[in-house]
Design a protein around this motif. Structure first.
Motif, PDB file in Angstrom:
ATOM      1  N   ALA A 202      43.807  38.364  50.024  1.00 24.88           N
ATOM      2  CA  ALA A 202      43.668  37.918  51.414  1.00 24.88           C
ATOM      3  C   ALA A 202      44.917  37.197  51.891  1.00 24.88           C
ATOM      4  O   ALA A 202      45.232  37.201  53.089  1.00 24.88           O
ATOM      5  N   ASP A 203      45.646  36.592  50.944  1.00 25.35           N
ATOM      6  CA  ASP A 203      46.887  35.894  51.284  1.00 25.35           C
ATOM      7  C   ASP A 203      48.076  36.845  51.368  1.00 25.35           C
ATOM      8  O   ASP A 203      49.215  36.396  51.558  1.00 25.35           O
ATOM      9  N   GLY A 204      47.824  38.130  51.193  1.00 24.44           N
ATOM     10  CA  GLY A 204      48.886  39.123  51.340  1.00 24.44           C
ATOM     11  C   GLY A 204      49.533  39.572  50.058  1.00 24.44           C
ATOM     12  O   GLY A 204      50.528  40.309  50.084  1.00 24.44           O
ATOM     13  N   VAL A 205      48.986  39.188  48.896  1.00 22.42           N
ATOM     14  CA  VAL A 205      49.553  39.605  47.611  1.00 22.42           C
ATOM     15  C   VAL A 205      49.020  40.992  47.270  1.00 22.42           C
ATOM     16  O   VAL A 205      47.819  41.269  47.403  1.00 22.42           O
ATOM     17  N   SER A 206      49.891  41.871  46.805  1.00 23.06           N
ATOM     18  CA  SER A 206      49.487  43.227  46.438  1.00 23.06           C
ATOM     19  C   SER A 206      48.500  43.189  45.278  1.00 23.06           C
ATOM     20  O   SER A 206      48.783  42.618  44.220  1.00 23.06           O
ATOM     21  N   GLY A 209      49.668  44.276  41.863  1.00 22.89           N
ATOM     22  CA  GLY A 209      50.652  43.460  41.157  1.00 22.89           C
ATOM     23  C   GLY A 209      50.124  42.132  40.641  1.00 22.89           C
ATOM     24  O   GLY A 209      50.898  41.320  40.116  1.00 22.89           O
ATOM     25  N   ILE A 210      48.830  41.883  40.765  1.00 26.03           N
ATOM     26  CA  ILE A 210      48.265  40.604  40.317  1.00 26.03           C
ATOM     27  C   ILE A 210      47.982  40.668  38.825  1.00 26.03           C
ATOM     28  O   ILE A 210      47.339  41.591  38.328  1.00 26.03           O
ATOM     29  N   ARG A 211      48.481  39.687  38.100  1.00 24.72           N
ATOM     30  CA  ARG A 211      48.267  39.602  36.647  1.00 24.72           C
ATOM     31  C   ARG A 211      47.264  38.493  36.351  1.00 24.72           C
ATOM     32  O   ARG A 211      47.290  37.428  36.978  1.00 24.72           O
ATOM     33  N   PRO A 399      55.003  40.063  37.984  1.00 27.60           N
ATOM     34  CA  PRO A 399      53.784  40.107  38.793  1.00 27.60           C
ATOM     35  C   PRO A 399      54.025  39.684  40.234  1.00 27.60           C
ATOM     36  O   PRO A 399      54.915  38.870  40.529  1.00 27.60           O
ATOM     37  N   ALA A 400      53.205  40.233  41.121  1.00 28.97           N
ATOM     38  CA  ALA A 400      53.258  39.809  42.519  1.00 28.97           C
ATOM     39  C   ALA A 400      52.535  38.491  42.712  1.00 28.97           C
ATOM     40  O   ALA A 400      52.744  37.794  43.713  1.00 28.97           O
ATOM     41  N   GLY A 401      51.686  38.133  41.761  1.00 31.65           N
ATOM     42  CA  GLY A 401      50.941  36.886  41.791  1.00 31.65           C
ATOM     43  C   GLY A 401      50.119  36.780  40.522  1.00 31.65           C
ATOM     44  O   GLY A 401      49.977  37.757  39.771  1.00 31.65           O
ATOM     45  N   VAL A 402      49.586  35.593  40.254  1.00 25.23           N
ATOM     46  CA  VAL A 402      48.790  35.398  39.041  1.00 25.23           C
ATOM     47  C   VAL A 402      47.464  34.729  39.385  1.00 25.23           C
ATOM     48  O   VAL A 402      47.397  33.836  40.235  1.00 25.23           O
ATOM     49  N   HIS A 430      57.598  26.696  41.662  1.00 21.80           N
ATOM     50  CA  HIS A 430      59.042  26.673  41.407  1.00 21.80           C
ATOM     51  C   HIS A 430      59.578  28.084  41.190  1.00 21.80           C
ATOM     52  O   HIS A 430      60.710  28.398  41.582  1.00 21.80           O
ATOM     53  N   LEU A 431      58.744  28.942  40.592  1.00 17.66           N
ATOM     54  CA  LEU A 431      59.158  30.316  40.316  1.00 17.66           C
ATOM     55  C   LEU A 431      58.931  31.240  41.506  1.00 17.66           C
ATOM     56  O   LEU A 431      59.315  32.410  41.468  1.00 17.66           O
ATOM     57  N   GLY A 432      58.290  30.727  42.560  1.00 16.90           N
ATOM     58  CA  GLY A 432      57.969  31.555  43.716  1.00 16.90           C
ATOM     59  C   GLY A 432      56.873  32.557  43.416  1.00 16.90           C
ATOM     60  O   GLY A 432      56.833  33.646  44.009  1.00 16.90           O
ATOM     61  N   LEU A 433      55.963  32.184  42.524  1.00 19.11           N
ATOM     62  CA  LEU A 433      54.917  33.082  42.066  1.00 19.11           C
ATOM     63  C   LEU A 433      53.578  32.680  42.689  1.00 19.11           C
ATOM     64  O   LEU A 433      53.058  31.593  42.407  1.00 19.11           O
ATOM     65  N   PRO A 434      53.001  33.488  43.580  1.00 21.14           N
ATOM     66  CA  PRO A 434      51.684  33.155  44.151  1.00 21.14           C
ATOM     67  C   PRO A 434      50.665  32.897  43.039  1.00 21.14           C
ATOM     68  O   PRO A 434      50.599  33.654  42.065  1.00 21.14           O
ATOM     69  N   TYR A 435      49.859  31.859  43.220  1.00 23.27           N
ATOM     70  CA  TYR A 435      49.027  31.340  42.135  1.00 23.27           C
ATOM     71  C   TYR A 435      47.639  31.018  42.668  1.00 23.27           C
ATOM     72  O   TYR A 435      47.489  30.350  43.694  1.00 23.27           O
ATOM     73  N   ALA A 436      46.622  31.501  41.986  1.00 24.85           N
ATOM     74  CA  ALA A 436      45.243  31.128  42.310  1.00 24.85           C
ATOM     75  C   ALA A 436      44.541  30.780  41.014  1.00 24.85           C
ATOM     76  O   ALA A 436      44.605  31.548  40.046  1.00 24.85           O
ATOM     77  N   ARG A 437      43.892  29.635  40.981  1.00 22.35           N
ATOM     78  CA  ARG A 437      43.174  29.219  39.781  1.00 22.35           C
ATOM     79  C   ARG A 437      41.690  29.527  39.945  1.00 22.35           C
ATOM     80  O   ARG A 437      41.054  29.085  40.904  1.00 22.35           O
ATOM     81  N   ALA A 438      41.149  30.320  39.040  1.00 27.57           N
ATOM     82  CA  ALA A 438      39.722  30.656  39.076  1.00 27.57           C
ATOM     83  C   ALA A 438      38.893  29.436  38.704  1.00 27.57           C
ATOM     84  O   ALA A 438      39.333  28.562  37.952  1.00 27.57           O
ATOM     85  N   ALA A 439      37.685  29.369  39.227  1.00 23.83           N
ATOM     86  CA  ALA A 439      36.790  28.249  38.942  1.00 23.83           C
ATOM     87  C   ALA A 439      36.302  28.307  37.498  1.00 23.83           C
ATOM     88  O   ALA A 439      36.270  29.365  36.863  1.00 23.83           O
ATOM     89  N   THR A 440      35.922  27.154  36.967  1.00 18.48           N
ATOM     90  CA  THR A 440      35.247  27.105  35.675  1.00 18.48           C
ATOM     91  C   THR A 440      33.766  27.413  35.878  1.00 18.48           C
ATOM     92  O   THR A 440      33.269  27.467  37.003  1.00 18.48           O
TER      93      THR A 440
END
Length: 504
Positions: A202-206, A209-211, A399-402, A430-440
């Motif tokens: 939704a934030d525009g990351v392919s 390419g998400i790892r 990756p396009a994001g993680v 710092h690496l310019g890598l889109p990041y999303a943390r999944a919930a526990t």
């Protein structure tokens, strides 16, 4: 439940939720850290430095609120199933300590108690050490020495006591099996990963390419090696089975980087060899249940295995339900994560319509520079990905994001909110890598239901019923009482100075 109906947790008359504990304010942080580092000889100057992590949260560990939420959810789930037993929480390193929780339950009339930890996976710190915590508390209550010392909160904390205490009382405490392989653990993590993945899209990351970066708590490599029987030890316990004590997961599907077939003593996460060091929060063991004692050390005779019995099991000469005679079902800490990762990726792929590339990595490693802990660290892994490689040098697509998924943790506590939401997120930024943390897993309804299932399963075993434990991964560990060759502590030659990580 009608007045004549049998409680689904009978013969138990209370449930004890075992956890790590955390400070409740700035004045608690240093005493808490002293408890967490007990036996290590760590100077207060170093503890104060590490204690600074709590400053962002005004000295309050997030584990306290998360455990309170889980406690409420578990009570509600058990009540909905017709159980009336009280449920209390007892901690290893801060109030309410295990001794305080047991005294509360005993004062309410409980005498046979079923314990469930907040650690999903079996290892020394996530399994056997909790049995040791209970053993110590049982000894305090049996002697009537569990009340406040009268010398202040810090002294009470060091002694792991508090409250008014009471007269000597003997209790029975049995423990449930690990629950990483339950359907609720799988469902909660699947939902969380899919939600985080869709957030990046939704934030525009392919999407292609998400790892996926699966994260758990690092432990010493020797603790990993000793978390399950070796092939030789399994051969000594019975006919060698087809499962592996350290792997046994088989080949993972395409797209998982190096999770299967890792050499013993290595992480197997991205092909690295498991040699690492670094600062973190940890506790250290204060002694171990003697080999051959299958129940809780220090428990009253004939209750939880202090006399060599099988922890209140109805057929002490037989293997526990689900446990193979050769212990091939009792796989190692890393192998448990690999097993869950395999079925988790299948579930995620079914929901997303694509199978993301994935890696198993670690956080919160500790120990001196020469110590070997499971690696790679999540930050090292992110830095390597940004250069188009894994930490062992193998080439991968940048990756396009993680999506970072803390599958090794069941709640958002310090290892999650600091190590992942702060440090790892900063590294990615710092690496310019889109990041999303999944919930526990937290209080996900299916996860809480599985915890109730595990409690009911253990109660059925205590009643002598035929039980076949559920396993989404096709393996254990299923033991509720650690076999002598399972869940052993890391340490120096000769077994001295056991290490234990937090597993909050």
């Amino acid at each position: 439940m009608s007045p004549t109906a049998v409680d689904p947790l009978a013969p138990y008359d209370a449930v004890l939720l075992l956890s790590y504990g955390g400070p409740e304010g700035p004045d608690d942080v240093l005493p808490f850290m002293r408890n967490a580092a007990a036996g290590r000889g760590v100077p207060d100057s170093r503890l104060r430095e590490v204690s600074g992590h709590y400053g962002r949260w005004d000295g309050v560990s997030p584990i306290n609120a998360r455990n309170a939420e889980l406690l409420d959810a578990l009570r509600a789930e058990l009540a909905a199933r017709g159980s009336r037993v009280p449920v209390a929480i007892g901690n290893r390193n801060w109030h309410p300590f295990v001794s305080e929780a047991l005294r509360e339950l005993a004062d309410g009339g409980a005498r046979r108690i079923l314990a469930l930890t907040t650690a999903a996976y079996a290892s020394y710190s996530g399994c056997r050490q909790y049995r040791e915590d209970v053993a110590g508390a049982l000894a305090l209550l049996a002697a009537g020495e569990d009340g406040s010392t009268g010398r202040g909160r810090e002294t009470d904390a060091a002694a792991r006591v508090g409250g008014a205490g009471g007269a000597p009382v003997e209790l029975v405490v049995d423990k449930t099996r690990p629950f990483y392989n339950t359907s609720g653990m799988l469902a909660a993590n699947t939902d969380a990963i899919v939600t985080a993945f869709n957030q990046l899209v939704a934030d525009g990351v392919s999407a292609d390419g998400i790892r996926l970066v699966l994260v758990t708590h690092s432990i010493p490599t020797s603790m990993e090696e000793l978390s399950a029987p070796s092939a030789e030890e399994r051969a000594d316990s019975g006919e060698a089975g087809s499962g592996s004590a350290t792997g046994g997961a088989g080949e993972f599907s395409e797209g998982v980087a190096g999770l299967a077939g890792a050499p013993r003593g290595t992480s197997g996460a991205d092909g690295s060899r498991g040699e690492l060091s670094g600062p973190s929060r940890e506790s250290w063991g204060t002694g171990e249940v003697s080999e051959g004692v299958a129940g809780l050390a220090g428990a009253p005779r004939g209750t939880s295995g202090a006399d060599g019995s099988r922890g209140g099991l109805p057929h002490p000469s037989l293997p526990e339900p689900g446990v193979a005679a050769d212990l091939s079902t009792e796989i190692s800490y890393v192998a448990q994560h690999e097993r869950l990762a395999a079925v988790l990726l299948d579930a995620v792929a079914a929901r997303l319509g694509r199978r993301p590339q994935a890696d198993l990595v670690y956080c919160s490693r500790s120990g001196p520079p020469q110590a070997r802990w499971l690696e790679p660290d999540v930050n090292d892994h992110l830095e390597a990905l940004a250069t188009g490689r894994l930490t062992d040098g193998r080439a991968v697509a940048v990756p396009a994001g993680v999506v970072v998924a803390p599958i090794g943790f069941v709640a958002d506590h310090m290892e999650v909110v600091f190590d992942l939401d702060t440090e790892a997120r900063d590294t990615a930024a710092h690496l310019g890598l889109p990041y999303a943390r999944a919930a526990t897993a937290g209080t996900h309804p299916e996860f809480v239901a599985s915890l109730a299932d595990v409690l009911a399963e253990r109660a059925a075993v205590a009643r002598g019923e035929d039980v076949r434990p559920e396993s989404t991964t096709g393996t254990g560990p299923f033991h509720t009482v650690c076999p002598p060759t399972c869940c052993r502590p890391a340490g120096h030659p000769g077994g001295e100075h056991p290490h234990a990580t937090t597993h909050q």
